[in-house]
Design an enzyme around this catalytic site. Structure first.
Site, short mmCIF file in Angstrom:
data_model
loop_
_atom_site.label_atom_id
_atom_site.label_comp_id
_atom_site.label_asym_id
_atom_site.label_seq_id
_atom_site.Cartn_x
_atom_site.Cartn_y
_atom_site.Cartn_z
N GLU A 316 -7.85 11.46 11.01
CA GLU A 316 -6.94 10.59 10.27
C GLU A 316 -7.79 9.53 9.60
OE1 GLU A 316 -4.02 11.19 9.65
OE2 GLU A 316 -3.36 12.58 11.19
N CYS A 351 -4.47 1.82 6.21
CA CYS A 351 -4.90 2.86 5.27
C CYS A 351 -3.74 3.54 4.57
CB CYS A 351 -5.78 3.89 5.98
SG CYS A 351 -7.49 3.36 6.01
#
Length: 648
Positions: A316, A351
């Site tokens: 991720e 993010c």
């Protein structure tokens, strides 16, 4: 209607009394300096030291709303200097994190593997006990966790509720309610020629992968620790977890909680703390599955280490997330939501935060005006300028009176501020930063492809605006500078009321997730997978998808035909010696399956055609309906007896 007529007037009158009371209280409190100071403490913006130098703890409110998942570029376990103890990067210089000795890492992993070999983590009851323990951990330690986040990131109680606690609660409760269903072994169809051996059936069952390594980031220390941990434990694995040394207070507290044995069985978890050397040594070990959340550069190191052992890995990562604002967008709501997602989302340290805005030239001026207005409403300049000795031209006194929060470290704050160079044009903010206090003020800039701010993920409260003549030019900009290089964003945001525009952008710009006319919230839906594509990651998790990643689905054929008779199809057809008859029979039976597949397509049509044909026949010949109504067990037995008597 009666209930509405009775209840609505009462609710309206009650609401008016509440509003009136709030106005009276606010009129008193805003004029009282002591009340103002107390209000700042309640918001979690002023640190109140106790005698033991601890941060004032806050009673946790009942969670009411959810979302957010985050993945940082700097959230790397390999980005810090390696020492026996982690250096303090937060506001509390007294924090120390004891690192795991290098020589102990290998034995710890081996011990975890030996524990898994006992299959103690497999039963449903054991898995549920760990999930209950995680929920208990949240219930009993929410105030301490909120204080740790305030120390690391300068965020207050409301941020913790909105971006941390409620999402962790939703994740563990959803998993608990569905775990029994997920663990169930399911029957699957058995096709030709496998089904020759009647009786035979096929099963599909989820099995734990084994020892799982989870490496977590610093930017969302509760979510990013607990969510993958919940998925891995629910799947029956033994977990080795490495938390970020940058979020010292959170990692130190979680280390104590996870290793206490009060919440999670120590057979199910091992905790490793450290920086570069410890992470490097950890990645030398063999694991059965690895999940890493962080930056792309370290993600490549993790993937390379996993490849040596052929270990499946879930990455991720991050990326530069574009937000498209088209001429058909609702400009005020687009500006407000982008401002909220960029600055309220952990000061841009998520993010999935919007990284830059691609706006059409015809609506650019209106959008910029609404965007600056939205930032002013959420984070007034007066709350971080001229405070605690700050001056209007430079420092902002650390921003302790602002709701914005802080950078994780002085170095990170300095990196973000240095992105504001001559290659971009500041149109809002750009000053009142206090690097030593880790505070970066909200800033909006105009940029282009050559700007420094467009060369890397910002990961801070800076928002770049790229102006394009039309939508096609905006798509071409993203594809030329990012998509064509495999730099797909983790999140794509589209603001438009036109469905054709939405579909056009989604088809042209690959991304891990996507939201239309909103930001961040798509990452809070546990019913959908969360993960990146290309440079923003590989694999996905959340809920059932996380359980699936941490499980190996094994297919099993169960045959209960023990025949050895030579004319049994299993024996005659597929056992040697072979001849032309067997080949012809095998091919014909193979074609039979094709015929059956085609018949399956006709079945839905026949379900409609047959009833209609029968109804039409009854209309033209009513005696058919009479005969059907008379058809019962008595008439059938009478008909059978007449046939028997007639034949005799």
């Amino acid at each position: 209607i009666i209930m509405m007529k009775t209840c609505v007037p009462t609710l309206i009158s009650s609401a008016s009394l509440v509003v009136q009371g709030i106005r009276q209280a606010s009129s008193l409190s805003f004029s009282n300096p002591a009340a103002v100071a107390a209000r700042r403490v309640r918001r979690g913006r002023v640190l109140v030291p106790k005698q033991n130098n601890a941060i004032q703890q806050y009673p946790r409110r009942h969670p009411s709303s959810s979302f957010m998942s985050t993945f940082p570029e700097e959230a790397s376990p390999l980005n810090s200097s390696n020492k026996d103890e982690a250096p303090s990067t937060s506001s509390s210089s007294s924090l120390k994190l004891k690192y795991t000795p290098l020589q102990s890492i290998g034995p710890i992993v081996n011990e975890a593997r030996e524990t898994y070999s006992t299959h103690i983590t497999h039963p449903y009851e054991f898995r549920m006990a760990q999930l209950n323990g995680i929920e208990k951990l949240l219930d009993e330690n929410s105030s301490q966790l909120a204080s740790a986040i305030q120390t690391d990131l300068g965020q207050g109680p409301m941020y913790c509720e909105l971006f941390e606690f409620i999402h962790a609660y939703n994740h563990v409760r959803f998993t608990k309610s569905h775990l029994a269903q997920w663990m169930t072994t399911r029957r699957k169809p058995t096709p030709f020629p496998i089904n020759l051996s009647v009786p035979v059936h096929t099963e599909l069952s989820p099995n734990p992968r084994g020892v799982a390594l989870i490496i977590t980031p610093w930017n969302v220390p509760i979510q990013m620790v607990l969510k993958p941990l919940i998925d891995a434990l629910a799947a029956g694995n033994v977990v080795v977890i490495k938390m970020s040394e940058r979020s010292l207070a959170s990692t130190q507290l979680f280390t104590q909680l996870l290793t206490s044995g009060e919440y999670i069985d120590q057979n199910a978890i091992r905790v490793i703390n450290g920086a570069v050397s410890e992470s490097t040594e950890l990645l030398k070990q063999r694991f059965d599955v690895i999940m890493y959340t962080g930056g792309g550069s370290v993600g490549k190191i993790v993937a390379k280490a996993a490849a040596k052992h052929l270990t499946p890995v879930l990455l991720e990562l991050g990326g530069k997330n574009p937000a498209f604002v088209t001429k058909h967008a609702h400009i005020p709501s687009a500006a407000s939501r982008i401002a909220w997602g960029k600055f309220t989302g952990n000061t841009g340290q998520l993010c999935i935060c919007p990284d830059y805005v691609v706006v059409e030239e015809c609506v650019k001026e209106e959008f910029v005006s609404e965007l600056c207005k939205a930032v002013d409403q959420m984070y007034p300049v007066s709350t971080y300028s001229n405070y605690n000795g700050g001056d209007s031209d430079g420092g902002g006194g650390g921003g302790d009176n602002c709701e914005l929060g802080k950078m994780i470290s002085v170095q990170h704050a300095e990196r973000v501020v240095n992105l504001l160079d001559s290659t971009c044009n500041v149109i809002y903010g750009g000053k009142h930063h206090d690097i030593q206090e880790r505070f970066v003020a909200p800033t909006i800039v105009e940029a282009n492809a050559d700007s420094t701010i467009m060369k890397e993920e910002i990961f801070g409260p800076l928002l770049a605006i790229v102006t394009v003549p039309n939508l096609d030019a905006g798509i071409q900009f993203v594809n030329t500078h990012f998509t064509s290089k495999g730099e797909h964003p983790l999140a794509l945001y589209i603001f438009s009321k036109n469905d054709d525009e939405r579909n056009k952008i989604m088809k042209a710009v690959p991304s891990g997730t996507c939201a239309v006319n909103d930001v961040l919230k798509q990452a809070g839906n546990i019913q959908t997978p969360f993960g990146g594509v290309g440079a923003s990651g590989m694999g996905s998790y959340y809920g059932k998808f996380g359980f699936d990643f941490f499980s190996h689905y094994r297919g099993t054929l169960v045959e209960n035909n023990y025949s050895t008779w030579k004319w049994d199809p299993t024996v005659w057809l597929i056992h040697p010696p072979f001849d032309g008859k067997k080949l012809f029979a095998f091919r014909m039976m193979g074609k039979l399956t094709l015929v059956m597949d085609r018949l399956k397509r006709v079945v839905p049509v026949m379900k409609v055609v047959i009833p209609i044909a029968f109804a039409m026949a009854c209309i033209f010949n009513p005696s058919i309906l009479d005969a059907m109504l008379e058809l019962n067990l008595r008439t059938i037995l009478k008909w059978i007896s007449q046939m028997i008597m007639g034949s005799t």
